[in-house]
Design a protein around this motif. Structure first.
Motif, PDB file in Angstrom:
ATOM      1  N   VAL A 176       0.811  -1.060  -0.182  1.00 52.74           N
ATOM      2  CA  VAL A 176      -0.128   0.085  -0.033  1.00 52.74           C
ATOM      3  C   VAL A 176       0.735   1.378   0.007  1.00 52.74           C
ATOM      4  CG1 VAL A 176      -1.793   1.156   1.117  1.00 52.74           C
ATOM      5  CG2 VAL A 176      -1.718  -1.231   1.292  1.00 52.74           C
ATOM      6  N   PRO A 177       0.853   2.215  -1.078  1.00 57.39           N
ATOM      7  CA  PRO A 177       1.601   3.255  -1.132  1.00 57.39           C
ATOM      8  C   PRO A 177       1.223   4.367   0.005  1.00 57.39           C
ATOM      9  CG  PRO A 177      -0.081   3.743  -2.897  1.00 57.39           C
ATOM     10  CD  PRO A 177      -0.233   1.987  -1.974  1.00 57.39           C
ATOM     11  N   ASN A 178       2.351   4.937   0.230  1.00 62.70           N
ATOM     12  CA  ASN A 178       2.315   6.415   0.993  1.00 62.70           C
ATOM     13  C   ASN A 178       2.130   6.121   2.614  1.00 62.70           C
ATOM     14  OD1 ASN A 178       3.011   7.834  -1.121  1.00 62.70           O
ATOM     15  ND2 ASN A 178       0.846   7.745  -1.866  1.00 62.70           N
ATOM     16  N   VAL A 179       2.108   4.893   2.966  1.00 64.11           N
ATOM     17  CA  VAL A 179       1.743   4.778   4.469  1.00 64.11           C
ATOM     18  C   VAL A 179       3.035   4.846   5.411  1.00 64.11           C
ATOM     19  CG1 VAL A 179       1.252   2.810   6.217  1.00 64.11           C
ATOM     20  CG2 VAL A 179       0.280   2.570   3.857  1.00 64.11           C
ATOM     21  N   PRO A 180       2.925   6.064   6.105  1.00 59.43           N
ATOM     22  CA  PRO A 180       3.927   6.298   7.001  1.00 59.43           C
ATOM     23  C   PRO A 180       4.388   5.007   8.035  1.00 59.43           C
ATOM     24  CG  PRO A 180       1.791   7.069   7.938  1.00 59.43           C
ATOM     25  CD  PRO A 180       1.700   6.552   6.715  1.00 59.43           C
ATOM     26  N   GLU A 181       5.949   4.996   8.079  1.00 57.78           N
ATOM     27  CA  GLU A 181       6.533   3.918   8.877  1.00 57.78           C
ATOM     28  C   GLU A 181       6.319   4.270  10.332  1.00 57.78           C
ATOM     29  OE1 GLU A 181      10.314   2.777   7.369  1.00 57.78           O
ATOM     30  OE2 GLU A 181       9.601   2.369   5.301  1.00 57.78           O
ATOM     31  N   GLU A 182       6.636   5.564  10.494  1.00 60.97           N
ATOM     32  CA  GLU A 182       6.785   5.762  11.944  1.00 60.97           C
ATOM     33  C   GLU A 182       5.502   6.986  12.707  1.00 60.97           C
ATOM     34  OE1 GLU A 182      10.420   7.468  12.725  1.00 60.97           O
ATOM     35  OE2 GLU A 182      11.534   5.756  12.069  1.00 60.97           O
ATOM     36  N   ASP A 183       5.011   6.657  13.950  1.00 58.57           N
ATOM     37  CA  ASP A 183       4.260   7.618  14.256  1.00 58.57           C
ATOM     38  C   ASP A 183       4.682   8.859  14.598  1.00 58.57           C
ATOM     39  OD1 ASP A 183       2.062   5.704  14.097  1.00 58.57           O
ATOM     40  OD2 ASP A 183       2.857   4.994  15.978  1.00 58.57           O
ATOM     41  N   LYS A 184       4.327   9.957  13.993  1.00 56.79           N
ATOM     42  CA  LYS A 184       4.967  11.328  14.175  1.00 56.79           C
ATOM     43  C   LYS A 184       3.839  12.042  14.688  1.00 56.79           C
ATOM     44  CE  LYS A 184       8.362  11.054  10.263  1.00 56.79           C
ATOM     45  NZ  LYS A 184       8.822  11.591   8.882  1.00 56.79           N
ATOM     46  N   VAL A 185       3.544  11.833  16.069  1.00 52.93           N
ATOM     47  CA  VAL A 185       2.266  12.699  16.485  1.00 52.93           C
ATOM     48  C   VAL A 185       2.793  12.875  18.050  1.00 52.93           C
ATOM     49  CG1 VAL A 185       0.620  11.531  15.422  1.00 52.93           C
ATOM     50  CG2 VAL A 185       1.327  10.311  17.469  1.00 52.93           C
ATOM     51  N   THR A 186       2.413  13.755  18.552  1.00 52.43           N
ATOM     52  CA  THR A 186       2.808  14.305  20.057  1.00 52.43           C
ATOM     53  C   THR A 186       1.702  13.478  20.863  1.00 52.43           C
ATOM     54  OG1 THR A 186       1.230  16.143  19.952  1.00 52.43           O
ATOM     55  CG2 THR A 186       3.354  16.591  19.016  1.00 52.43           C
ATOM     56  N   LEU A 190      -2.293  12.733  20.693  1.00 55.70           N
ATOM     57  CA  LEU A 190      -2.648  11.147  20.870  1.00 55.70           C
ATOM     58  C   LEU A 190      -3.726  11.070  22.300  1.00 55.70           C
ATOM     59  CD1 LEU A 190      -2.444   8.189  20.393  1.00 55.70           C
ATOM     60  CD2 LEU A 190      -0.493   8.081  22.211  1.00 55.70           C
ATOM     61  N   ASP A 191      -3.562  11.867  23.406  1.00 58.06           N
ATOM     62  CA  ASP A 191      -4.432  12.009  24.298  1.00 58.06           C
ATOM     63  C   ASP A 191      -5.648  12.613  23.825  1.00 58.06           C
ATOM     64  OD1 ASP A 191      -2.625  10.701  25.870  1.00 58.06           O
ATOM     65  OD2 ASP A 191      -2.003  12.764  26.814  1.00 58.06           O
ATOM     66  N   THR A 192      -5.706  13.519  23.105  1.00 58.64           N
ATOM     67  CA  THR A 192      -6.870  14.270  22.505  1.00 58.64           C
ATOM     68  C   THR A 192      -7.802  13.208  21.711  1.00 58.64           C
ATOM     69  OG1 THR A 192      -5.890  16.331  22.733  1.00 58.64           O
ATOM     70  CG2 THR A 192      -7.893  16.383  21.592  1.00 58.64           C
ATOM     71  N   ALA A 193      -6.901  12.595  20.623  1.00 60.48           N
ATOM     72  CA  ALA A 193      -7.738  11.707  19.796  1.00 60.48           C
ATOM     73  C   ALA A 193      -8.357  10.454  20.564  1.00 60.48           C
ATOM     74  CB  ALA A 193      -6.524  10.978  18.908  1.00 60.48           C
ATOM     75  N   ILE A 194      -7.668   9.921  21.680  1.00 61.10           N
ATOM     76  CA  ILE A 194      -8.206   8.981  22.411  1.00 61.10           C
ATOM     77  C   ILE A 194      -9.426   9.648  23.144  1.00 61.10           C
ATOM     78  CG2 ILE A 194      -7.875   7.673  24.599  1.00 61.10           C
ATOM     79  CD1 ILE A 194      -4.922   7.099  23.563  1.00 61.10           C
ATOM     80  N   MET A 195      -9.308  10.728  23.815  1.00 64.87           N
ATOM     81  CA  MET A 195     -10.375  11.392  24.329  1.00 64.87           C
ATOM     82  C   MET A 195     -11.724  11.406  23.454  1.00 64.87           C
ATOM     83  SD  MET A 195     -10.799  15.170  25.910  1.00 64.87           S
ATOM     84  CE  MET A 195      -9.092  15.073  26.738  1.00 64.87           C
ATOM     85  N   LEU A 245      -4.043  19.544  12.898  1.00 57.33           N
ATOM     86  CA  LEU A 245      -4.508  18.432  13.379  1.00 57.33           C
ATOM     87  C   LEU A 245      -5.097  18.543  14.791  1.00 57.33           C
ATOM     88  CD1 LEU A 245      -4.962  15.253  13.135  1.00 57.33           C
ATOM     89  CD2 LEU A 245      -2.724  14.966  13.923  1.00 57.33           C
ATOM     90  N   MET A 246      -4.435  19.200  15.602  1.00 55.49           N
ATOM     91  CA  MET A 246      -4.898  19.482  16.858  1.00 55.49           C
ATOM     92  C   MET A 246      -6.015  20.370  17.191  1.00 55.49           C
ATOM     93  SD  MET A 246      -3.859  18.626  19.990  1.00 55.49           S
ATOM     94  CE  MET A 246      -5.022  18.739  21.330  1.00 55.49           C
ATOM     95  N   ALA A 247      -6.223  21.426  16.405  1.00 52.92           N
ATOM     96  CA  ALA A 247      -7.476  22.068  16.224  1.00 52.92           C
ATOM     97  C   ALA A 247      -8.520  21.294  15.885  1.00 52.92           C
ATOM     98  CB  ALA A 247      -7.152  23.376  15.232  1.00 52.92           C
ATOM     99  N   ALA A 248      -8.241  20.453  14.818  1.00 50.06           N
ATOM    100  CA  ALA A 248      -9.512  19.469  14.248  1.00 50.06           C
ATOM    101  C   ALA A 248      -9.764  18.521  15.330  1.00 50.06           C
ATOM    102  CB  ALA A 248      -8.930  18.530  13.315  1.00 50.06           C
ATOM    103  N   LEU A 249      -8.815  18.127  16.213  1.00 59.42           N
ATOM    104  CA  LEU A 249      -9.383  17.036  17.208  1.00 59.42           C
ATOM    105  C   LEU A 249     -10.235  17.854  18.439  1.00 59.42           C
ATOM    106  CD1 LEU A 249      -5.994  15.170  17.627  1.00 59.42           C
ATOM    107  CD2 LEU A 249      -8.155  14.090  17.036  1.00 59.42           C
ATOM    108  N   GLN A 250     -10.007  19.014  18.507  1.00 59.06           N
ATOM    109  CA  GLN A 250     -10.446  19.885  19.682  1.00 59.06           C
ATOM    110  C   GLN A 250     -11.870  20.321  19.432  1.00 59.06           C
ATOM    111  OE1 GLN A 250      -8.970  20.256  22.851  1.00 59.06           O
ATOM    112  NE2 GLN A 250     -11.582  20.801  23.023  1.00 59.06           N
ATOM    113  N   ALA A 251     -12.022  20.739  17.833  1.00 56.40           N
ATOM    114  CA  ALA A 251     -13.284  21.093  17.362  1.00 56.40           C
ATOM    115  C   ALA A 251     -14.115  19.585  17.187  1.00 56.40           C
ATOM    116  CB  ALA A 251     -13.069  21.664  15.700  1.00 56.40           C
ATOM    117  N   SER A 252     -13.602  18.765  16.981  1.00 53.74           N
ATOM    118  CA  SER A 252     -14.554  17.414  17.127  1.00 53.74           C
ATOM    119  C   SER A 252     -14.832  17.236  18.419  1.00 53.74           C
ATOM    120  CB  SER A 252     -13.809  16.435  16.406  1.00 53.74           C
ATOM    121  OG  SER A 252     -13.101  16.418  14.968  1.00 53.74           O
ATOM    122  N   ILE A 253     -14.138  17.121  19.331  1.00 50.05           N
ATOM    123  CA  ILE A 253     -14.609  17.076  20.759  1.00 50.05           C
ATOM    124  C   ILE A 253     -15.622  17.889  21.131  1.00 50.05           C
ATOM    125  CG2 ILE A 253     -13.974  17.345  23.142  1.00 50.05           C
ATOM    126  CD1 ILE A 253     -11.151  15.839  22.335  1.00 50.05           C
TER     127      ILE A 253
END
Length: 285
Positions: A176-186, A190-195, A245-253
């Motif tokens: 599958v093309p363009n799948v990132p190998e490492e997690d480049k998230v803060t 991550l905590d906000t996404a889990i919330m 990304l962070m703003a999108a997560l917070q807006a979603s919450i």
């Protein structure tokens, strides 16, 4: 329920005569293609591009293209003999495994299994054994001239056979093309996404999920058929184009909070209402 296959399934020396019935159905709306001028259904004729003639069914043979433009022709008799040889074999459960060891990507289609004449007791035995062991059976079966790998399990007190892909039919995820190998998230992201996941988590109730497109299409067809005025559905709130990304997560919450508060308030109100009669009974006593 229509029977699509009759045969038997075995594990060890236990043989169970069974019937297969389709457990699911395709509810897609089939649309015909018509000639725009006169609304007549379009015919799809089989023609030979070299001979420039229409080809009848009896003049058609099956073949395998092993390289571009070169074929191995297979006679109907050859295919029929091969199919018969395999279909005559009883379906044998070759292994028992835990179902959580099978990734959902392997699953294809489900079939209900019912016992054929004389198979009731053995059917019940296999069902009970699968329930007690919390295992599923892995079997092979020929359906419509194709060998299938299958899982035999219990669903609502009924044995179900679910065909699954062979390993070589599942493409390698590495391709599958363009799948990132490492997690480049803060950690905060991550905590906000889990919330957000926690706020949207609920019990799975399949009845609440509907095919909105099919419903709308049926309404459109009925309106056109009866000459009724088409009602334009209320447009959904447009999704904001948040690039951070962070703003999108917070807006979603923030967006899901009112729904959760409303559910909590409703639950609290019901609890309070349910408690009132008890208080009244205590007072009367």
């Amino acid at each position: 329920m229509h029977t699509i296959w009759k045969g038997s399934i075995s594990f060890g020396l236990v043989n169970i005569p069974i019937k297969l019935h389709a457990a699911t159905e395709d509810r897609d709306i089939k649309l015909r293609t018509l000639h725009k001028e006169c609304h007549s259904p379009i015919k799809y004729e089989k023609t030979c591009p070299v001979c420039d003639v229409e080809v009848k069914n009896e003049d058609i043979v099956k073949a395998y293209e092993y390289t571009k433009g070169k074929f191995v022709v297979l006679e109907d008799e050859d295919l029929e003999a091969l199919r018969k040889e395999n279909e005559d074999k009883a379906v044998e459960i070759i292994d028992f495994v835990k179902i959580n060891e099978i990734d959902p990507i392997y699953f294809q289609r489900s079939y209900f299994m019912s016992p054929n004449e004389g198979g009731g007791k053995a059917y019940s035995l296999l069902r009970k054994a699968l329930e007690e062991s919390q295992k599923v059976g892995i079997a092979k079966i020929i359906i419509r001239a194709k060998e299938q790998l299958a899982v035999v399990r219990v669903y609502n007190n009924t044995l179900v056979m679910e065909t699954i892909h062979f390993p070589d039919e599942v493409r390698n995820a590495v391709d599958v093309p363009n799948v990132p190998e490492e997690d480049k998230v803060t950690e905060k992201e991550l905590d906000t996404a889990i919330m957000l996941i926690d706020q949207l988590t609920t019990e799975f109730e399949p009845e609440k999920y509907k095919d909105d497109y099919r419903t709308a299409l049926l309404e459109l067809i009925e309106a056109k058929r009866t000459g009724k005025e088409l009602v334009t559905p209320t447009e959904k709130e447009p999704v904001s184009n948040v690039t951070d990304l962070m703003a999108a997560l917070q807006a979603s919450i923030d967006r899901t909070k009112p729904e959760k508060k409303k559910e909590t308030a409703t639950a609290a109100k019901k609890k309070k209402t349910a408690a009132k009669p008890k208080a009244k009974e205590k007072k009367q006593a």
